[in-house]
Design a protein around this motif. Structure first.
Motif, PDB file in Angstrom:
ATOM      1  N   ILE A 129      -4.608 -10.112  10.029  1.00 11.32           N
ATOM      2  CA  ILE A 129      -5.138  -9.361  11.126  1.00 11.32           C
ATOM      3  C   ILE A 129      -3.986  -9.253  12.203  1.00 11.32           C
ATOM      4  CG2 ILE A 129      -6.807  -9.090  12.896  1.00 11.32           C
ATOM      5  CD1 ILE A 129      -8.877 -10.706  11.340  1.00 11.32           C
ATOM      6  N   VAL A 153       2.087   3.949   5.853  1.00 15.37           N
ATOM      7  CA  VAL A 153       1.930   3.488   7.270  1.00 15.37           C
ATOM      8  C   VAL A 153       0.307   3.265   7.476  1.00 15.37           C
ATOM      9  CG1 VAL A 153       2.029   4.154   9.825  1.00 15.37           C
ATOM     10  CG2 VAL A 153       3.894   4.584   8.167  1.00 15.37           C
ATOM     11  N   VAL A 154      -0.076   2.247   7.730  1.00 15.09           N
ATOM     12  CA  VAL A 154      -1.495   1.765   8.091  1.00 15.09           C
ATOM     13  C   VAL A 154      -1.932   1.693   9.520  1.00 15.09           C
ATOM     14  CG1 VAL A 154      -1.593   0.440   5.866  1.00 15.09           C
ATOM     15  CG2 VAL A 154      -1.086  -0.644   7.775  1.00 15.09           C
ATOM     16  N   ALA A 155      -0.940   1.559  10.388  1.00 11.52           N
ATOM     17  CA  ALA A 155      -1.396   1.619  11.573  1.00 11.52           C
ATOM     18  C   ALA A 155      -0.188   2.177  12.893  1.00 11.52           C
ATOM     19  CB  ALA A 155      -1.815   0.274  12.316  1.00 11.52           C
ATOM     20  N   LYS A 156      -0.654   2.920  13.755  1.00 10.59           N
ATOM     21  CA  LYS A 156       0.323   3.439  14.658  1.00 10.59           C
ATOM     22  C   LYS A 156      -0.244   2.717  16.210  1.00 10.59           C
ATOM     23  CE  LYS A 156       1.613   7.548  15.023  1.00 10.59           C
ATOM     24  NZ  LYS A 156       1.707   8.998  15.163  1.00 10.59           N
ATOM     25  N   LEU A 192       0.808  -1.267   0.121  1.00  9.64           N
ATOM     26  CA  LEU A 192      -0.051  -0.106   0.009  1.00  9.64           C
ATOM     27  C   LEU A 192       0.851   1.154   0.025  1.00  9.64           C
ATOM     28  CD1 LEU A 192      -2.593  -1.181   2.789  1.00  9.64           C
ATOM     29  CD2 LEU A 192      -2.717  -1.343   0.171  1.00  9.64           C
ATOM     30  N   PHE A 212      -5.922  -0.789  21.950  1.00 10.07           N
ATOM     31  CA  PHE A 212      -5.213  -1.952  21.206  1.00 10.07           C
ATOM     32  C   PHE A 212      -6.300  -2.273  20.089  1.00 10.07           C
ATOM     33  CE2 PHE A 212      -4.640  -2.560  25.871  1.00 10.07           C
ATOM     34  CZ  PHE A 212      -3.200  -2.553  25.921  1.00 10.07           C
ATOM     35  N   GLU A 213      -5.939  -1.418  18.806  1.00 12.49           N
ATOM     36  CA  GLU A 213      -6.752  -1.507  17.721  1.00 12.49           C
ATOM     37  C   GLU A 213      -6.214  -2.234  16.699  1.00 12.49           C
ATOM     38  OE1 GLU A 213      -9.964  -0.451  17.247  1.00 12.49           O
ATOM     39  OE2 GLU A 213      -9.813   0.074  19.454  1.00 12.49           O
ATOM     40  N   ALA A 214      -6.530  -3.369  16.591  1.00 12.34           N
ATOM     41  CA  ALA A 214      -6.124  -4.353  15.469  1.00 12.34           C
ATOM     42  C   ALA A 214      -6.193  -3.854  14.162  1.00 12.34           C
ATOM     43  CB  ALA A 214      -6.769  -5.889  15.614  1.00 12.34           C
ATOM     44  N   PHE A 215      -5.628  -4.405  13.129  1.00 10.04           N
ATOM     45  CA  PHE A 215      -5.671  -3.623  11.927  1.00 10.04           C
ATOM     46  C   PHE A 215      -5.401  -4.870  10.619  1.00 10.04           C
ATOM     47  CE2 PHE A 215      -1.086  -3.796  10.664  1.00 10.04           C
ATOM     48  CZ  PHE A 215      -0.473  -3.821  12.137  1.00 10.04           C
ATOM     49  N   ARG A 216      -5.710  -4.414   9.532  1.00  8.16           N
ATOM     50  CA  ARG A 216      -5.636  -5.580   8.577  1.00  8.16           C
ATOM     51  C   ARG A 216      -4.517  -5.115   7.362  1.00  8.16           C
ATOM     52  NH1 ARG A 216      -9.796  -8.995   7.247  1.00  8.16           N
ATOM     53  NH2 ARG A 216     -11.364  -9.206   8.940  1.00  8.16           N
ATOM     54  N   GLN A 226     -10.562  -9.236  18.598  1.00  9.50           N
ATOM     55  CA  GLN A 226     -10.591  -8.788  17.294  1.00  9.50           C
ATOM     56  C   GLN A 226     -10.228  -9.761  16.113  1.00  9.50           C
ATOM     57  OE1 GLN A 226      -9.423  -4.119  17.246  1.00  9.50           O
ATOM     58  NE2 GLN A 226      -8.751  -4.990  19.136  1.00  9.50           N
ATOM     59  N   GLY A 227      -9.975 -11.047  16.692  1.00  7.57           N
ATOM     60  CA  GLY A 227      -9.546 -12.141  15.574  1.00  7.57           C
ATOM     61  C   GLY A 227      -8.145 -12.152  15.376  1.00  7.57           C
TER      62      GLY A 227
END
Lengths: 339, 339
Positions: free
Chosen positions: A178, A122-125, A119, A159-163, A199-200
């Motif tokens: 995930i 940066v998709v998550a911090k 992509l 604690f936000e999981a991301f894909r 969140q799997g």
């Protein structure tokens, strides 16, 4: 469709107070290239990867302290760090890396970001929630300090999981992985893992700087020898990675610093990759710069998530209320059969 | 004042469907005497200690099923079990023992009680919260069932820690030990341990019956050999005992069943006593009746509780809300830097 992924932990040997930033950045890039040569398309770097673990020192001079922080909002484009991201993009390898973050408002966090090469962003911090240690230095000058509570506030992003897609393997995004990030001491807190588990999460990424000997910080017996303390610290590090991976049916990658930083402060090394049955799949054998690689099959998370740790079937949240209602300890009563 | 305590796990070899109750009771009493001879003044017995692990079978006949349950409200005075408690009183040894409980209202729980010899009474009862397995038998008759959800409802007493004096050591009650009970599968759920940890627990008592081979129940790969499955199950049992003891700075005692029950269903053995740094202090070496003893010093819980796991200083409950708000999994979003 195969869900295998070649991933790596990039363990980093000592970085000293006076180590030039460029030199450390070159070492990180060397580790990244080495991992890519072994076929890895995700590399996890340690907590505070660009500098020494400066929180063991007391800084009176704010300019000295500021030198350890990143001040740009986007570290993938900041002059001091962007070479790492450019190389990740060139190699088409995702990276997770920890750094000291100072916001434009002057707030300070112990942070990590996930950069997706596919992509190109940066998709998550993540900002470290469980800040250990103390705010004030110990009055005994012989004690090794751990002043994280002085330099960082607790993370405010939860604690936000991301894909994210596996780089080079999945152009259409239909088979995202995930993931969730933790930093160092967070890995000892099962609540953090469970928030991701709920969140799997399939893969936890955790950088760390763990002192091999610090009786005051750990609360270990002062009578414990340095050798025994180091061995205990390594065992406990692996224990929490393995048990929490198992209890949440996920893989995890732990990337640490190693060796004697600032000439005398030993860090535990022990970088490892762990599977969803709690097994160690690969681990570092040195106390220096080292790439630890494993091919993981994300579908191996499924049996646990669908059976023994099928949360929807087995969790009993009506019994867990204390976990959020109480911060500290309330003393137990005399028993439920008395009186 | 010393806070040492000699404690024991009483591992129990196989009990079969047709084993007479008196015979099993005699074996429990023999284990109790053996532990007392070694100086132990607390003995933990397995889950469902008076019978085979009957939940692996489907019973159509309620009379057959009822024979595995205790129907008296107070098992320390019931004709079928009171000899164990009388002997504990005579030897001045506390006991924790698991049994199938049927209430006067006809409700069924997988329960455990703690009997204090010094107080000569049952001071606490626990009912297993995390009931594993299924309600319905598997359609494939070759599959080993695990029908706990058919025979037991989830415990309704929560995780209430309790205090009891160490028998023969502390007549004035000023130095009670803070304890909590778990049963089998509960030990794999960190929320359960944390609820006790938040009450300052110093010692967790956990009886279990864990199948050594049951791919359907565990969700393990069906390709795993029985030997590999047993080894994995033992490793995971110890892993959760060790990690959760460490993360809550408490001792724990795990007492299991062992050997081939009902002629062919293997249980994992592996009874052990674990310290607050996650270390195994003593463990079973047989797959049969065996006493596992250790002298523990309860003050060793303090360094962890006062430092790295000082909950009041370090827990961040504002980030844990998912743990109680969600039972099952909600899928993760695309990341907090997108969009």
């Amino acid at each position: 469709m195969s869900r295998t992924w070649k991933v790596a932990a990039a363990q980093l040997g000592p970085v000293h107070l006076d180590t030039p930033r460029e030199e450390t950045l070159n070492r990180l890039i060397e580790l990244l290239r080495s991992a890519a040569l072994q076929g890895a398309t995700l590399v996890v770097f340690p907590e505070l990867a660009f500098t020494t673990f400066f929180a063991r020192h007391l800084f009176d001079n704010p300019t000295c302290l500021n030198a350890f922080f990143e001040h740009d909002t986007n570290i993938s484009e900041a002059s001091s760090t962007k070479r790492l991201f450019e190389e990740a993009q060139r190699l088409c390898v995702d990276i997770c890396v920890g750094y000291a973050e100072q916001t434009p408002e002057g707030r300070a966090f112990n942070s990590a970001i996930y950069y997706s090469a596919q992509l190109d962003q940066v998709v998550a911090k993540y900002r470290k929630v469980h800040i250990p240690g103390t705010r004030e230095p110990h009055p005994d000058l012989a004690v090794i300090n751990h002043l994280e509570k002085r330099y960082f506030e607790p993370g405010d992003l939860g604690f936000e999981a991301f894909r994210a897609p596996r780089s080079r393997q999945n152009a259409d995004g239909e088979d995202d992985v995930i993931m969730g990030m933790l930093i160092c001491n967070d890995r000892r807190w099962p609540e953090a893992w469970r928030c991701y588990g709920l969140q799997g999460v399939e893969l936890i990424l955790c950088g760390y700087n763990t002192p091999a000997y610090n009786p005051y910080f750990w609360g270990m017996s002062k009578l414990m020898s340095p050798e025994m303390a180091r061995s205990t610290a390594v065992t406990q590090h692996k224990l929490v990675m393995q048990a929490n991976s198992y209890m949440n049916s996920c893989f995890s990658i732990a990337a640490g610093k190693a060796g004697l930083e600032d000439g005398r402060y030993e860090l535990i090394a022990g970088s490892c990759i762990v599977g969803p049955e709690g097994q160690i799949l690969a681990e570092a054998v040195t106390a220096d710069d080292e790439v630890v690689c494993a091919e993981i099959d994300l579908d191996e998370c499924r049996p646990g998530k669908e059976n023994i740790f099928n949360f929807a079937q087995h969790r009993r949240v009506e019994a867990y209320q204390r976990v959020v209602d109480q911060v500290g300890v309330t003393q137990a009563g005399p028993g439920n059969m008395k009186g």
